[in-house]
Design a protein around this motif. Structure first.
Motif, PDB file in Angstrom:
ATOM      1  N   ASP A 165      34.189  20.666 -51.144  1.00  0.00           N
ATOM      2  CA  ASP A 165      34.155  21.787 -52.079  1.00  0.00           C
ATOM      3  C   ASP A 165      34.958  22.943 -51.490  1.00  0.00           C
ATOM      4  N   ASP A 166      34.918  24.084 -52.183  1.00  0.00           N
ATOM      5  CA  ASP A 166      35.666  25.257 -51.706  1.00  0.00           C
ATOM      6  C   ASP A 166      34.739  26.324 -51.139  1.00  0.00           C
ATOM      7  N   ALA A 167      33.507  25.921 -50.758  1.00  0.00           N
ATOM      8  CA  ALA A 167      32.554  26.901 -50.244  1.00  0.00           C
ATOM      9  C   ALA A 167      32.936  27.396 -48.866  1.00  0.00           C
ATOM     10  N   ARG A 168      33.662  26.579 -48.108  1.00  0.00           N
ATOM     11  CA  ARG A 168      34.068  26.960 -46.750  1.00  0.00           C
ATOM     12  C   ARG A 168      35.280  26.124 -46.357  1.00  0.00           C
ATOM     13  N   THR A 169      35.811  26.414 -45.189  1.00  0.00           N
ATOM     14  CA  THR A 169      36.910  25.616 -44.641  1.00  0.00           C
ATOM     15  C   THR A 169      36.335  24.458 -43.837  1.00  0.00           C
ATOM     16  N   TYR A 170      36.815  23.248 -44.126  1.00  0.00           N
ATOM     17  CA  TYR A 170      36.334  22.058 -43.426  1.00  0.00           C
ATOM     18  C   TYR A 170      37.434  21.554 -42.488  1.00  0.00           C
ATOM     19  N   ALA A 171      37.186  21.694 -41.189  1.00  0.00           N
ATOM     20  CA  ALA A 171      38.146  21.265 -40.169  1.00  0.00           C
ATOM     21  C   ALA A 171      37.792  19.868 -39.684  1.00  0.00           C
ATOM     22  N   VAL A 172      38.793  18.994 -39.619  1.00  0.00           N
ATOM     23  CA  VAL A 172      38.578  17.592 -39.262  1.00  0.00           C
ATOM     24  C   VAL A 172      39.081  17.325 -37.846  1.00  0.00           C
ATOM     25  N   ARG A 173      38.221  16.678 -37.062  1.00  0.00           N
ATOM     26  CA  ARG A 173      38.590  16.202 -35.727  1.00  0.00           C
ATOM     27  C   ARG A 173      38.343  14.694 -35.707  1.00  0.00           C
ATOM     28  N   MET A 174      39.405  13.912 -35.518  1.00  0.00           N
ATOM     29  CA  MET A 174      39.297  12.455 -35.624  1.00  0.00           C
ATOM     30  C   MET A 174      39.777  11.773 -34.346  1.00  0.00           C
TER      31      MET A 174
END
Length: 256
Positions: A165-174
């Motif tokens: 969603d656009d509620a917050r920034t989602y940072a991905v670490r893979m």
């Protein structure tokens, strides 16, 4: 980071398969290296960090050049681990996951976004050099939420579920295990030094079973197959345990 080419290993194979063409040996080493990295999962890296786009669930792996992601080891979104799902389980939990932007029509999706300068008669340098901010309608984010799961679709793509969603920034670490592409000519030296013997045994295993060749030998093929199987299993166990050795613990389960 230095690389070691497959051609540099030909000298270890060539004397054992007299008469084998040079390109055939190189190809056998390439194929063996690919299989070895698949079995051992020894080439482990953290892929570049990035942020998810609201409403977008499907992404391509950002793997280094001449490599493919063979296995996703662990994925974190905002430092929270995602659950790895099979494709069947993903369909069961998120039946509408394949709908981009909740299946909102294109005209509705981009209706709130300012138009750019494309096809405008008057040239405007500022307009052409600045992309308009994308404004998504609320309906496009109906099936979104905080990402909880990941599912690999194919060697190039995976999906994050539910779509962010656009509620917050989602940072991905893979973190992922890589393998060289079929046309790759080299791998990093520190991985080759660890797996060189296994790769050579794997190449010889294949070369010795080429029918009607002067070097055809099923007995030697069996020997190298056993050596290859042992070494790849040992390297896989070593990669799992890592250099930071720790004690194993077993806990008895209570009877119900």
């Amino acid at each position: 980071m230095s690389d070691t080419t497959f051609e540099s290993l030909v000298f270890r194979v060539n004397p054992l398969v007299t008469g084998c063409p040079y390109p055939t040996i190189v190809q056998a080493l390439q194929d063996s290296a690919r299989r070895t990295f698949e079995r051992t999962l020894a080439w482990r890296v953290q892929l570049p960090l990035f942020n998810l786009d609201p409403g977008v669930h499907e992404y391509f792996f950002n793997a280094p050049a001449d490599t493919q992601v063979h296995a996703v080891l662990k994925t974190f979104v905002n430092d929270c681990a995602l659950e790895a799902l099979s494709l069947d389980r993903a369909f069961e939990l998120y039946p509408k996951w394949a709908d981009f932007y909740s299946n909102v029509s294109t005209s509705t999706l981009w209706g709130s976004t300012n138009t750019s300068g494309y096809n405008v008669n008057e040239y405007n340098e500022v307009e052409f050099n600045n992309s308009p901010a994308i404004t998504l309608p609320d309906a496009a984010l109906d099936n979104t939420g905080q990402p909880r799961s990941i599912c690999q679709l194919d060697p190039q793509k995976y999906v994050i579920l539910p779509a962010p969603d656009d509620a917050r920034t989602y940072a991905v670490r893979m973190f992922a295990a890589l393998k060289p592409k079929r046309d790759a000519t080299s791998v990093p030296t520190h991985f080759m030094e660890e797996l060189e013997d296994a790769i050579v045994h794997g190449a010889l295993q294949y070369l010795y079973i080429i029918k009607d060749s002067p070097w055809f030998d099923t007995g030697l093929a069996t020997f190298h197959a056993r050596q290859y199987s042992y070494m790849t299993a040992e390297r896989r166990a070593r990669a799992n345990l890592s250099a930071a050795r720790s004690n194993f613990r077993a806990k008895a389960q209570p009877f119900s």
